[in-house]
Motif scaffolding. Structure first.
Motif, mmCIF file in Angstrom:
data_model
loop_
_atom_site.group_PDB
_atom_site.id
_atom_site.type_symbol
_atom_site.label_atom_id
_atom_site.label_comp_id
_atom_site.label_asym_id
_atom_site.label_seq_id
_atom_site.Cartn_x
_atom_site.Cartn_y
_atom_site.Cartn_z
ATOM 1 N N PHE B 199 0.816 -1.223 0.000
ATOM 2 C CA PHE B 199 0.000 0.000 0.000
ATOM 3 C C PHE B 199 0.842 1.262 0.000
ATOM 4 N N PRO B 200 0.357 2.356 -0.642
ATOM 5 C CA PRO B 200 -0.898 2.450 -1.366
ATOM 6 C C PRO B 200 -0.936 1.436 -2.508
ATOM 7 N N SER B 211 -5.333 4.018 0.024
ATOM 8 C CA SER B 211 -4.383 3.916 1.135
ATOM 9 C C SER B 211 -4.663 2.677 1.981
ATOM 10 N N LEU B 212 -3.724 2.372 2.878
ATOM 11 C CA LEU B 212 -3.922 1.269 3.815
ATOM 12 C C LEU B 212 -5.125 1.557 4.721
ATOM 13 N N HIS B 213 -5.310 2.833 5.088
ATOM 14 C CA HIS B 213 -6.442 3.151 5.965
ATOM 15 C C HIS B 213 -7.779 2.875 5.270
ATOM 16 N N ALA B 229 -12.035 7.305 11.170
ATOM 17 C CA ALA B 229 -11.745 8.289 10.117
ATOM 18 C C ALA B 229 -10.370 8.000 9.518
ATOM 19 N N PHE B 230 -10.160 8.443 8.274
ATOM 20 C CA PHE B 230 -8.840 8.351 7.654
ATOM 21 C C PHE B 230 -7.826 9.093 8.526
ATOM 22 N N GLY B 231 -6.679 8.468 8.773
ATOM 23 C CA GLY B 231 -5.632 9.128 9.548
ATOM 24 C C GLY B 231 -5.859 9.084 11.041
ATOM 25 N N ASP B 232 -6.886 8.365 11.509
ATOM 26 C CA ASP B 232 -7.150 8.259 12.947
ATOM 27 C C ASP B 232 -5.921 7.679 13.649
ATOM 28 N N PRO B 233 -5.531 8.257 14.822
ATOM 29 C CA PRO B 233 -4.337 7.744 15.524
ATOM 30 C C PRO B 233 -4.408 6.237 15.811
ATOM 31 N N LYS B 234 -5.611 5.711 16.052
ATOM 32 C CA LYS B 234 -5.742 4.269 16.311
ATOM 33 C C LYS B 234 -5.320 3.468 15.079
ATOM 34 N N TYR B 235 -5.668 3.969 13.899
ATOM 35 C CA TYR B 235 -5.269 3.286 12.666
ATOM 36 C C TYR B 235 -3.753 3.397 12.450
#
Lengths: 106, 258
Positions: B199-200, B211-213, B229-235
């Motif tokens: 990824f991407p 993206s991977l997200h 959400a895209f870019g979430d810290p958990k992700y």
């Protein structure tokens, strides 16, 4: 900004059969799909591709909704003289994208 | 999005009600296999052909953006020259200045703000995907090598927790599919090990590079959990765990995936 990728040999012998490849970034949205809210996603496709060798049409294709996104074409022509190959795509709204490559024939 | 059949959904419900048979052991390093090995020969050929692989449409666009200047701001190439060979294989990584964990998308946006005085690009926009794909493509063939100690250690633990936590209406964890059942069939598809090394990637299902997200959001939606959400810290924490789990696996971006 639409990305186009072309593959044309730089040189060829006279009368040699050469392979041409062309790839363009386009969603080719069929018009048959629905979005996450159930609304119809409008059709948005390229309808015509043409390849001109020094202005002469050597290959063309009509595109229809079943063609995948980012259409990739591979075809052949005969190298007759040094010149310019122009690749041209036209969508259903009449918008056109094109790119050229030069070929040297020995 | 993968939809589970009613039979499978029922099986998942039964599994949720019975005592958990799952283990919490990580994927053994000796078993690690790229998602590439789960593809058909035709799809592998599409990835291997550097002309026909449509992911390179984004790589080309990223290369142009990398070298172009917007106003007075320096271009990426002003500092980084030809590029960043091998850099993508070390992400996500801790940013020395702030102590935050950044993935490649986050690093590119931070560079834009900090050094180029430009606004951050929207996550999943074609421009950010293009820049990410260009930088990632310069690490193609480089083994993944992320650091999980020091300041990264708590992020690694959070990411591992996310991976092992059952979630959604199907009450499934990432671990149950991608550690315990990889190689088996889920309807028409073979379950992969869930590595992010491509990824991407250009997914045939998306008909686009993503993206991977975006991929993880699809997995979360697949088990009927609410995607983050895209870019979430958990992700990003999960991305660190996934990368460490795939340490040593070669980068393949822009890969083709189903």
């Amino acid at each position: 900004m639409t990305s186009i990728r072309l593959s044309v040999p730089q040189t060829a012998r006279k009368d040699e059969i050469i392979e041409l490849k062309a790839l363009i970034q386009h969603p080719m949205e069929s018009g048959y799909r629905r979005g996450s809210r159930g609304e119809q996603i409008p059709r948005n496709i390229i309808t015509r591709f043409e390849c001109l060798y020094d202005g002469e049409l050597v290959f063309s294709a009509d595109f229809h909704p079943a063609i995948a996104a980012d259409p990739f074409l591979k075809f052949y022509t005969r190298a007759v003289r040094s010149g310019t190959l122009e690749f041209r795509w036209t969508d259903q709204h009449g918008e056109t994208w094109s790119d050229t490559a030069s070929l040297s024939v020995t | 999005m993968i939809r589970l059949s009613p039979v499978l959904a029922f099986a998942a419900l039964v599994a949720a009600c019975s005592p958990s048979p799952t283990t919490d052991t990580d994927l053994p390093a000796a078993d690690v296999r790229s998602g590439y090995t789960f593809l058909t020969a035709e799809t592998q050929a599409m990835q291997d052909d550097s002309f026909a692989n449509p992911g390179y449409l984004w790589v080309d666009r990223g290369a142009a953006l990398f070298g172009s200047r917007a106003g007075d701001a320096p271009s990426c190439a002003s500092c980084h020259g030809e590029g960043l060979t091998g850099a993508a294989a070390t992400y996500p990584a801790i940013d020395a200045a702030t102590g935050d964990l950044l993935n490649l998308e986050g690093r590119i946006n931070q560079c834009r703000i900090r050094h180029q005085n430009l606004p951050a690009l929207d996550y999943e926009s074609d421009d950010l995907l293009a820049l990410t794909a260009f930088v990632a493509s310069q690490s193609a063939g480089v083994p993944i090598s992320v650091s999980t100690d020091g300041a990264a250690a708590p992020h690694y633990r959070n990411g591992r927790d996310y991976f092992f936590t059952r979630r959604g209406q199907f009450n499934l964890s990432c671990h149950q599919c991608h550690d315990e059942n990889w190689g088996k069939r889920l309807r028409g598809d073979t379950i992969s090990q869930g590595h992010g090394n491509g990824f991407p990637a250009y997914r045939l299902e998306w008909q686009a590079l993503g993206s991977l997200h975006r991929r993880i959001r699809d997995c979360d939606a697949g088990v009927r959990a609410e995607p983050k959400a895209f870019g979430d810290p958990k992700y990003i924490d999960l991305e660190l765990y996934l990368s460490s789990r795939a340490n040593g696996l070669e980068m393949e971006s822009p890969a083709i995936r189903r």
